[in-house]
Design an enzyme around this catalytic site. Structure first.
Site, PDB file in Angstrom:
ATOM      1  N   VAL A  23     -10.396  26.799 -47.695  1.00  0.00           N
ATOM      2  CA  VAL A  23      -9.519  27.843 -48.207  1.00  0.00           C
ATOM      3  C   VAL A  23      -8.813  27.270 -49.427  1.00  0.00           C
ATOM      4  O   VAL A  23      -8.258  26.161 -49.373  1.00  0.00           O
ATOM      5  CB  VAL A  23      -8.495  28.290 -47.135  1.00  0.00           C
ATOM      6  CG1 VAL A  23      -7.523  29.306 -47.715  1.00  0.00           C
ATOM      7  CG2 VAL A  23      -9.212  28.851 -45.904  1.00  0.00           C
TER       8      VAL A  23
ATOM      9  N   TYR B 211      -7.294  23.264 -36.045  1.00  0.00           N
ATOM     10  CA  TYR B 211      -8.353  23.450 -35.051  1.00  0.00           C
ATOM     11  C   TYR B 211      -7.817  23.359 -33.630  1.00  0.00           C
ATOM     12  O   TYR B 211      -8.241  24.106 -32.745  1.00  0.00           O
ATOM     13  CB  TYR B 211      -9.474  22.431 -35.273  1.00  0.00           C
ATOM     14  CG  TYR B 211     -10.188  22.588 -36.604  1.00  0.00           C
ATOM     15  CD1 TYR B 211     -10.485  23.850 -37.118  1.00  0.00           C
ATOM     16  CD2 TYR B 211     -10.550  21.485 -37.350  1.00  0.00           C
ATOM     17  CE1 TYR B 211     -11.132  23.993 -38.338  1.00  0.00           C
ATOM     18  CE2 TYR B 211     -11.209  21.617 -38.565  1.00  0.00           C
ATOM     19  CZ  TYR B 211     -11.494  22.880 -39.057  1.00  0.00           C
ATOM     20  OH  TYR B 211     -12.140  23.018 -40.254  1.00  0.00           O
TER      21      TYR B 211
END
Length: 164
Positions: free
Chosen positions: A92, A136
């Site tokens: 990103v 994550y």
């Protein structure tokens, strides 16, 4: 309208190759691996959109501009006797971080994995990348500490291919 609601995820198209290449190069810079990045537009076009695509790409857009991408492919689990989905790269752009772009990409990948009957969804992360590891973990990912990635490439790959 908030930035969060303006995030859209779509499959990449052949005409996205320049955008994909730019995102790959930005990822390589972020990972401090730009000197290893050999990707070019013709190779991406051939391997992503050619006769036998090796991977797929999702593009995330914010306000119509490319904000990030996820490149993935299928692997296979012999123990599960089912395909898996392997995320090769997720990136990103810095100016779009914190808007939910990464989460939306990961959720889209999870939906693809479920729809395709995958037994698992896996990826690797650089051990120094604490922000990514934290992200994550918040998604519910578990580190596979008993496993290490092994790789054969370049001259070693060529030599191995010549073994009898």
């Amino acid at each position: 309208m908030t930035q969060q609601t303006r995030v859209s995820i779509r499959p990449a198209r052949r005409d996205d190759v320049p955008v994909i290449l730019a995102l790959i190069r930005a990822l390589a810079e972020y990972e401090r691996l730009a000197d290893q990045c050999r990707a070019d537009a013709p190779s991406l076009e051939a391997t992503l959109f050619g006769e036998r695509p090796a991977a797929e790409v999702l593009i995330a857009e914010v306000g119509g501009a490319a904000a990030g991408f996820a490149l993935f492919f299928h692997n296979y689990s012999t123990f599960l006797a089912r395909p898996g989905l392997y995320l090769e790269d997720l990136f990103v752009q810095p100016e779009h971080r914190g808007l939910g772009v990464g989460r939306r990409l990961m959720a889209a990948l999870a939906r693809i994995a479920v729809a395709r009957g995958c037994g698992r969804f896996e990826w690797s992360v650089l051990d120094w990348n604490a922000p990514a590891i934290g992200f994550y973990r918040r998604l519910g990912a578990i580190g596979m500490d008993g496993w290490t990635v092994q790789r054969v490439s370049g001259e070693a790959l060529q030599r191995l291919a010549q073994d009898a």
